[in-house]
Design an enzyme around this catalytic site. Structure first.
Site, PDB file in Angstrom:
ATOM      1  CB  CYS A 166     -19.969 -60.154  -1.039  1.00  0.00           C
ATOM      2  SG  CYS A 166     -19.130 -58.546  -1.168  1.00  0.00           S
TER       3      CYS A 166
ATOM      4  CD  GLU B 125     -24.993 -62.072   3.767  1.00  0.00           C
ATOM      5  OE1 GLU B 125     -23.970 -61.359   3.867  1.00  0.00           O
ATOM      6  OE2 GLU B 125     -25.484 -62.380   2.657  1.00  0.00           O
TER       7      GLU B 125
ATOM      8  CG  HIS C  90     -23.820 -58.807   1.542  1.00  0.00           C
ATOM      9  ND1 HIS C  90     -22.940 -59.678   2.137  1.00  0.00           N
ATOM     10  CD2 HIS C  90     -23.058 -57.861   0.944  1.00  0.00           C
ATOM     11  CE1 HIS C  90     -21.694 -59.284   1.925  1.00  0.00           C
ATOM     12  NE2 HIS C  90     -21.737 -58.179   1.198  1.00  0.00           N
TER      13      HIS C  90
END
Length: 236
Positions: free
Chosen positions: A86, A205, A203
């Site tokens: 990002c 994660e 994302h």
């Protein structure tokens, strides 16, 4: 495997990145402040999501000049593995470590929801544990995720197989409905020609636990571990 997460003012996904790195590597990553001039001896550097420097001027424009970025650039040019997520992707673009630029989302609105991205290449340290065409369910959270580049750059990206992830519909088909921000050619993530630096807007994660509705992001982190541990054993 040793890793580092770069922390900029207003990073907000650095801890998430650190937690999943510790989960997949068994070792806590170094948390490196943007004002540091050196990066520890590591195998992987992650530039996390957030709103570095409040997104003043434009996303990633100020972070690109953080003292630590000279070391990140040197690490990348020496063949070190670097992942930008990002805002981290935006910073890599501003720093010239990846080609292209980001614009405002085509709808001019902040978007925060799950999307589907298709793995286009598996010969990278970010996707070697995936299968080509595999569709990952991962979240996005951005206002400036509309990836753009000129026709010549796009042709080079396609020719050199640098488009690593594309936005798709849930079934993996290419259509406008699967593209949340207007990115050219449905591009969600790219790598450099050397294939050691990559950035993506979604994302991973935030997609590593079933309780959070998706574990699709784990394949990206596991890919990096497998690639880097394998390289270490090969050089031993």
């Amino acid at each position: 495997m040793k890793s580092a997460v770069i922390v900029f003012p207003a990073s907000n996904r650095d801890r998430d990145a650190a937690e999943v790195l510790e989960k997949v590597t068994g070792t806590k990553p170094h948390m490196v402040w943007h004002g540091d001039t050196e990066v520890p001896d590591v195998d992987l550097i992650v530039l996390p999501g957030g709103f570095s420097y409040g997104d003043y001027l434009r996303t990633g424009a100020i972070a690109r000049f953080s003292p630590v970025m000279k070391s990140v650039g040197k690490f990348a040019k020496s063949g070190g593995t670097v992942l930008g997520v990002c805002n981290g992707f935006q910073i890599l673009l501003e720093a010239g470590l990846l080609p292209g630029a980001m614009m405002r989302n085509s709808g001019l609105r902040f978007i925060c929801r799950h999307v589907h991205i298709r793995v286009e290449q598996t010969d990278t340290p970010f996707t070697n544990a995936a299968t080509k065409g595999q569709v990952l369910n991962v979240p996005i959270a951005h206002s400036d995720g509309n990836y753009t580049c000129d026709e010549s750059t796009l042709a080079d990206l396609e020719k050199n197989r640098q488009v690593v992830f594309r936005y798709t519909s849930a079934d993996g088909s290419d259509d406008a409905a699967g593209n949340p921000n207007g990115s050219i050619a449905n591009i969600a993530g790219i790598c450099n020609r050397e294939r050691n630096v990559a950035g993506l807007m979604p994302h991973p994660e935030r997609a590593v636990e079933s309780a959070l509705d998706s574990t699709g992001g784990l394949v990206i982190f596991r890919s990096m571990v497998e690639a880097l541990v394998g390289a270490t054993r090969a050089n031993a």
